[in-house]
Design a protein around this motif. Structure first.
Motif, PDB file in Angstrom:
ATOM      1  N   TYR A 125       0.855  -1.178   0.000  1.00 37.23           N
ATOM      2  CA  TYR A 125       0.000   0.000   0.000  1.00 37.23           C
ATOM      3  C   TYR A 125       0.894   1.232   0.000  1.00 37.23           C
ATOM      4  O   TYR A 125       1.865   1.296   0.752  1.00 37.23           O
ATOM      5  CB  TYR A 125      -0.906   0.038   1.239  1.00 37.23           C
ATOM      6  CG  TYR A 125      -1.813  -1.159   1.369  1.00 37.23           C
ATOM      7  CD1 TYR A 125      -2.966  -1.273   0.600  1.00 37.23           C
ATOM      8  CD2 TYR A 125      -1.507  -2.192   2.255  1.00 37.23           C
ATOM      9  CE1 TYR A 125      -3.795  -2.377   0.703  1.00 37.23           C
ATOM     10  CE2 TYR A 125      -2.334  -3.299   2.375  1.00 37.23           C
ATOM     11  CZ  TYR A 125      -3.476  -3.384   1.601  1.00 37.23           C
ATOM     12  OH  TYR A 125      -4.293  -4.484   1.704  1.00 37.23           O
ATOM     13  N   ARG A 126       0.561   2.190  -0.859  1.00 38.74           N
ATOM     14  CA  ARG A 126       1.384   3.400  -0.945  1.00 38.74           C
ATOM     15  C   ARG A 126       0.534   4.593  -1.318  1.00 38.74           C
ATOM     16  O   ARG A 126      -0.395   4.497  -2.118  1.00 38.74           O
ATOM     17  CB  ARG A 126       2.497   3.228  -1.978  1.00 38.74           C
ATOM     18  CG  ARG A 126       3.229   4.535  -2.189  1.00 38.74           C
ATOM     19  CD  ARG A 126       4.528   4.449  -2.919  1.00 38.74           C
ATOM     20  NE  ARG A 126       4.982   5.802  -3.211  1.00 38.74           N
ATOM     21  CZ  ARG A 126       5.557   6.600  -2.334  1.00 38.74           C
ATOM     22  NH1 ARG A 126       5.779   6.168  -1.100  1.00 38.74           N
ATOM     23  NH2 ARG A 126       5.913   7.829  -2.653  1.00 38.74           N
ATOM     24  N   THR A 127       0.852   5.736  -0.712  1.00 36.57           N
ATOM     25  CA  THR A 127       0.196   6.989  -1.076  1.00 36.57           C
ATOM     26  C   THR A 127       1.215   7.936  -1.691  1.00 36.57           C
ATOM     27  O   THR A 127       2.395   7.920  -1.334  1.00 36.57           O
ATOM     28  CB  THR A 127      -0.431   7.672   0.155  1.00 36.57           C
ATOM     29  OG1 THR A 127       0.576   7.821   1.178  1.00 36.57           O
ATOM     30  CG2 THR A 127      -1.591   6.855   0.690  1.00 36.57           C
ATOM     31  N   GLY A 128       0.763   8.762  -2.626  1.00 39.06           N
ATOM     32  CA  GLY A 128       1.614   9.764  -3.247  1.00 39.06           C
ATOM     33  C   GLY A 128       1.562  11.066  -2.473  1.00 39.06           C
ATOM     34  O   GLY A 128       0.963  11.162  -1.396  1.00 39.06           O
ATOM     35  N   LYS A 129       2.169  12.100  -3.025  1.00 38.53           N
ATOM     36  CA  LYS A 129       2.180  13.406  -2.359  1.00 38.53           C
ATOM     37  C   LYS A 129       0.764  13.934  -2.210  1.00 38.53           C
ATOM     38  O   LYS A 129       0.003  13.991  -3.180  1.00 38.53           O
ATOM     39  CB  LYS A 129       3.020  14.401  -3.153  1.00 38.53           C
ATOM     40  CG  LYS A 129       4.472  14.433  -2.762  1.00 38.53           C
ATOM     41  CD  LYS A 129       5.136  15.715  -3.205  1.00 38.53           C
ATOM     42  CE  LYS A 129       6.569  15.783  -2.669  1.00 38.53           C
ATOM     43  NZ  LYS A 129       7.198  17.087  -2.928  1.00 38.53           N
ATOM     44  N   GLY A 130       0.436  14.334  -0.992  1.00 34.95           N
ATOM     45  CA  GLY A 130      -0.868  14.913  -0.736  1.00 34.95           C
ATOM     46  C   GLY A 130      -2.002  13.910  -0.660  1.00 34.95           C
ATOM     47  O   GLY A 130      -3.147  14.282  -0.403  1.00 34.95           O
TER      48      GLY A 130
END
Length: 327
Positions: A125-130
């Motif tokens: 699981y990964r989130t990007g900027k913002g």
């Protein structure tokens, strides 16, 4: 989950994935290279699985190469060579070992941290900027990922285990059994049965804040038990003593706010850079030390540069690629 043992010949898709890993790991990748990799991974689930397998292979080979180097350093001058492995394994182990040696056994960070590292890209699981994202790991465990956060599943037969590779996450654990949730972060271990906590892993430093309940943090044989509104930090320097904190301020990001109290501007900019597109760089040492007290909305950080310019009289220089210099 146990991966099947490979008994067949070379896997062309895995070879392509390894080429991508080598290109990003050992070369000088551009934003176009990263975008091209993302398109390659999106072609099919098999492409994504191959990339993750290549990244895991690289990590394993790096660890093996380091261990071998440590053993050779401590051993006698004459070292017996192991039996030659199959062609499939030889190519990959030599590849991984060579990359590991060239990189000093660490994952190379991209320039200015403008894009994720290989470890981060291969997370479950990964989130990007913002970006923020909520994940249900089990009916009684939820995790909210903050901006630029990478989380990997590390299941074991007797534990519900995850790894916070980098970034920040808020965890709610309401375990109905006696088996705690275990979160690994760097060389430490965070465990909870009935608790809410915030974990942050950035630049080799891990901080854990108990928002409710009881949380246990362990590192190098030492442990600290946290209760509500207590925080502990650890790094290579060891596990520090717990301290009281403003838990609402720590968890403010979940409501879309960044709250700073007597924070040096350099520290504030580091935090804003995690949310805002591009990169802000302070080139003036005195400006870095200026203290900031304020509350900023995450969805309005485009105004941050102008606010600093107005508040501190900073000189602003905008460069291509979203890079902003403050002096």
């Amino acid at each position: 989950m146990t991966e099947p043992t490979r008994t067949s010949g070379p896997d062309p898709l895995l070879d392509e994935a390894l080429d991508w890993v080598v290109r990003l790991k050992a070369g000088a990748p551009t934003r176009a290279d990263v975008d091209a990799l993302q398109r390659w991974r999106a072609q099919s689930p098999d492409h994504e699985d191959a990339f993750r397998a290549a990244a895991r292979l690289l990590r394993s080979a790096s660890a093996a190469a380091k261990e071998l180097a440590d053993e050779q350093a401590a051993a006698a001058p004459v070292v017996a060579l192991p039996p030659r492995p199959s062609r499939f394994l030889t190519r990959r182990i030599v590849l991984g070992g060579a990359i590991a040696a060239a990189a000093g056994y660490v994952m190379i960070r991209p320039p200015l941290d403008m894009w994720p590292s290989i470890d981060e890209l291969s997370a479950d699981y990964r989130t990007g900027k913002g970006e923020q994202r909520k994940v249900m790991l089990a009916p009684d465990i939820s995790v909210e990922l903050n901006t630029q956060t990478s989380l990997a599943l590390r299941p074991t037969p007797n534990e519900t285990r995850v790894e916070l590779i980098s970034g920040e996450a808020s965890v709610v654990a309401r375990r109905s059994s006696s088996t705690p949730l275990v979160m690994l972060a760097r060389d430490g271990r965070i465990s909870a049965l009935q608790a809410d906590f915030n974990a942050r892993c950035l630049d080799g430093v891990v901080s854990v804040t108990c928002l409710d309940g009881i949380v246990t943090v362990e590192q190098d044989g030492r442990s600290v038990q946290l209760r509500k509104a207590e925080q502990v930090t650890y790094s290579r320097a060891g596990l520090q003593a717990s301290l009281p904190v403003d838990a609402k301020q720590v968890a403010a990001w979940q409501t879309g706010l960044l709250i700073f109290r007597d924070r040096p501007l350099a520290s504030v900019v580091d935090e804003v850079n995690r949310y805002r597109a591009g990169k802000i760089i302070i080139t003036n040492a005195e400006l870095k030390r200026r203290l900031v007290n304020g509350t900023f909305q995450v969805d309005k950080l485009d105004n941050f540069v102008a606010q600093v310019e107005q508040l501190f009289g900073a000189r602003i220089t905008s460069l291509p690629g979203g890079v902003v210099l403050m002096s």
